[in-house]
Design an enzyme around this catalytic site. Structure first.
Site, mmCIF file in Angstrom:
data_model
loop_
_atom_site.group_PDB
_atom_site.id
_atom_site.type_symbol
_atom_site.label_atom_id
_atom_site.label_comp_id
_atom_site.label_asym_id
_atom_site.label_seq_id
_atom_site.Cartn_x
_atom_site.Cartn_y
_atom_site.Cartn_z
ATOM 1 N N ASP A 90 108.748 33.375 65.984
ATOM 2 C CA ASP A 90 108.470 32.772 64.463
ATOM 3 C C ASP A 90 106.913 33.476 64.229
ATOM 4 O OD1 ASP A 90 107.148 31.702 66.921
ATOM 5 O OD2 ASP A 90 105.777 30.337 66.538
ATOM 6 N N ILE A 145 102.865 8.849 82.846
ATOM 7 C CA ILE A 145 101.417 8.543 83.684
ATOM 8 C C ILE A 145 101.507 7.927 83.727
ATOM 9 C CG2 ILE A 145 99.218 8.807 84.046
ATOM 10 C CD1 ILE A 145 99.081 11.328 82.109
ATOM 11 N N CYS A 170 100.045 30.726 73.533
ATOM 12 C CA CYS A 170 99.796 32.221 74.463
ATOM 13 C C CYS A 170 98.600 31.691 74.281
ATOM 14 C CB CYS A 170 100.096 33.284 73.627
ATOM 15 S SG CYS A 170 102.186 33.140 73.517
#
Length: 639
Positions: free
Chosen positions: A103, A296, A2
């Site tokens: 969590d 990549i 977040c």
């Protein structure tokens, strides 16, 4: 995973004012949490907590800020707290029930039970802000290695914090301004731990917490360390390495298994290195369904590892997503956008490549991947660790000028604290020497009384390095500086979360890390083979060619290696390094910089050419940061 932000201003107690100040801070963190937004105000105290959510665990029950039923405690959490189900059950049995099943919900009950020491019970990567109204105390906490970012500003109006600096700069009482000392550090690549590119904005150091307490109408602020990467003062010699091989294997299996838990699919980053291949190999055995692997590829054989990654994907039956990148993707608008997300300069366009990769991950409907960061730090994988332990290796020429110094360097501050000057900082000392003549008179005057190299050394706790083995010292000093300031920021969280994607570095599980510090140096690097103990632990997981392969530095191809890339960089130079802009920013002497830029592409010495690339990248980005954050220029669109 977040974004968290907020502030505490004891003199700002009107809810409308609090919300008016908080909303822009949340807006600029939308990329970190596009799924949900929340806020909590303690108006009488002038506290505002904000949160933007990327839902990965507890998709329908993870609203933040988290609160207790009585409303006296609230917290915002960025990251993942592993083992939360067991902790939640234990807390419930002891009458410390959690509000919710995410969590993050274990945070407040643990705090109520253990006080500030609750953080020692947490496993994972996290940044936490917790407000205790009963004590009128605010706590900002960062995980052990600094995997998750957390920054703060202290001023006359109180305390402001955020997952990214850009949220702090949105606060009405904070003026965006680049720090001239930080500009010098960025040019040499090495930031002082706890610093940022911006004046009066600081980072919570890894394994530290900041505690703010209201005293009258002012905040009293202190910081304290709650964890460190502690090596023993001596190691056993002549030990049987079998025990350590088994110990690494068991702990790494557990760390990967733990990080596969989520309520959304979890993939893996896959390069051609031992670290990510080990993660993929273990995840394949732990997971019932095939793992999605993201790789990549670069348009230069000298820097591309995708062939080995492809063979590992085939060996494990992984579904591989391959992203090929050229100068079109590595420079121009994507370079500018990566700079904005990084909030500091970077020496190599690997950061831009990582930005593209996280965008591809999200396009494939994945929100989380397990990564291999931290393995080199724990098991002695970098060439400079090996040099400090065993001396020079003539096979390191491709790294000279960027990763290794071609000539030995020494600095008295480092000699004093460590007994030697670690090899990892030596090439950046040479970059600084190359840059000094190009700087403006004001920056030259600043550096007359300020030694950037000594300032970094001063940030190292001498009690953690004195008397330790040279390899331990090299690993510790790198981990306290470049791991957090480079690999886990512009090489990790910032580029991943730019596209709302969570990275989980399994090697940096603290159970793995604390065990790794006990492994004798001659088991970490054995018979000249770096990460020997990890290779042996993973011998049945890795392909033979990778097990036997020497460490390869994962970097994007520098611009000087290709005329097309040089042209792409020159286009950015023509836009960002005009005479008027260079003079306005004031970091460089415009005439000397112009001559350096005109001469740079003609350099024939490979080490010096790599160094020139580094200087050009940093110079461009200092001017980009000024344009983006100080002048408020808009970001370009990326195709």
């Amino acid at each position: 995973m977040c974004g968290i932000t907020g502030f505490w201003n004891p003199r700002r107690t009107n809810q409308r004012d609090l919300r008016f100040a908080l909303n822009p801070m949340l807006d600029v963190l939308d990329h970190r949490g596009p799924d949900e937004r929340g806020s909590r105000f303690f108006c009488e105290q002038g506290v505002a907590l904000g949160h933007t959510r990327l839902s990965i665990i507890g998709l329908d029950c993870g609203h933040q800020p988290i609160e207790t039923d009585d409303g006296n405690y609230a917290a915002t959490v960025n990251g993942e707290l592993y083992g939360y189900k067991t902790i939640r059950t234990q807390l419930a049995c002891e009458e410390f029930a959690c509000n919710g099943k995410s969590d993050s919900a274990i945070t407040l009950p643990l705090y109520l039970k253990h006080g500030l020491s609750f953080v020692e019970k947490l496993r994972g990567e996290f940044a936490i802000v917790l407000y205790d109204q009963t004590e009128q105390r605010l706590i900002l906490i960062r995980d052990r290695f600094g995997i998750k970012p957390l920054y703060y500003h202290v001023g006359d109006s109180g305390l402001v914090w955020g997952s990214e600096v850009k949220s702090i700069l949105q606060h009405p009482d904070v003026t965006p301004q680049l720090c001239p000392k930080a500009a010098a550090h960025q040019m040499m690549q090495v930031m002082v731990p706890g610093s940022t590119a911006f004046e009066n904005v600081h980072a919570i150091k890894p394994g530290h917490m900041l505690i703010a307490k209201l005293r009258g109408d002012r905040l009293e602020i202190q910081t304290k360390r709650w964890w460190d990467m502690e090596f023993p003062e001596s190691h056993e010699t002549g030990v049987d390495p079998t025990e350590y091989v088994q110990g690494v294997k068991e702990r790494l299996i557990d760390a990967v298994a733990t990080r596969l838990e989520a309520d959304v699919p979890v993939g893996c980053y896959l390069s051609g290195g031992i670290d990510s291949c080990s993660i993929l190999g273990l995840a394949t055995h732990l997971q019932q369904s095939p793992i999605k692997a993201f790789t990549i590829a670069f348009d230069s054989d000298e820097y591309d590892e995708s062939n080995i990654a492809r063979r590992m994907a085939e060996r494990t039956g992984a579904e591989q997503e391959l992203l090929r990148l050229t100068e079109k993707e590595l420079y121009g608008p994507a370079f500018e956008r990566a700079t904005w997300h990084a909030e500091r300069t970077f020496y190599n366009t690997l950061a831009v490549a990582k930005w593209h990769m996280s965008r591809r991950v999200r396009a494939c409907n994945y929100k989380a991947v397990i990564t291999g960061e931290g393995s080199d730090e724990l098991f002695g994988g970098y060439a400079f660790f090996k040099r400090d332990w065993l001396g020079r290796d003539q096979g390191d020429k491709i790294l000279a000028g960027a990763i290794l110094a071609e000539e030995d360097q020494s600095h008295p501050a480092w000699q004093d604290v460590c007994g030697f000057t670690p090899s990892w900082i030596q090439p950046w000392m040479m970059v600084l020497d190359r840059v000094r003549p190009l700087l403006s008179s004001s920056i030259q005057d600043l550096l007359a009384n300020y030694d950037p190299v000594a300032e970094v050394a001063a940030a190292i706790d001498p009690d953690m390095v004195r008397g330790r083995n040279r390899l331990d010292v090299s690993q510790y000093t790198w981990s306290k500086t470049m791991l957090e300031g480079q690999i886990l920021t512009w090489g990790g969280d910032r580029m991943d979360m730019a596209n709302s994607m969570e990275a989980r570095p399994a090697f940096l599980d603290h159970h793995v890390a604390e065990y790794a510090t006990t492994i004798p140096p001659d088991v970490r690097i054995r018979d000249g083979i770096e990460k020997w103990v990890l290779r042996e632990a993973m011998v049945n997981v890795l392909p033979r060619e990778l097990y036997e392969r020497k460490k390869f530095a994962f970097m994007a191809p520098p611009a000087h290696t290709d005329p097309v890339k040089r042209a792409a960089v020159q286009e950015m130079i023509d836009h960002w390094l005009t005479k008027d802009r260079v003079n306005a920013v004031g970091v460089f002497n415009q005439e000397k910089l112009a001559k350096f830029l005109s001469d740079a592409w003609n350099e024939t010495d490979p080490s010096m050419a790599r160094r020139n690339d580094i200087i050009i990248n940093h110079t461009l980005q200092i001017h980009m940061l000024h344009g983006q954050y100080v002048e408020g220029l808009p970001l370009p669109a990326v195709d």
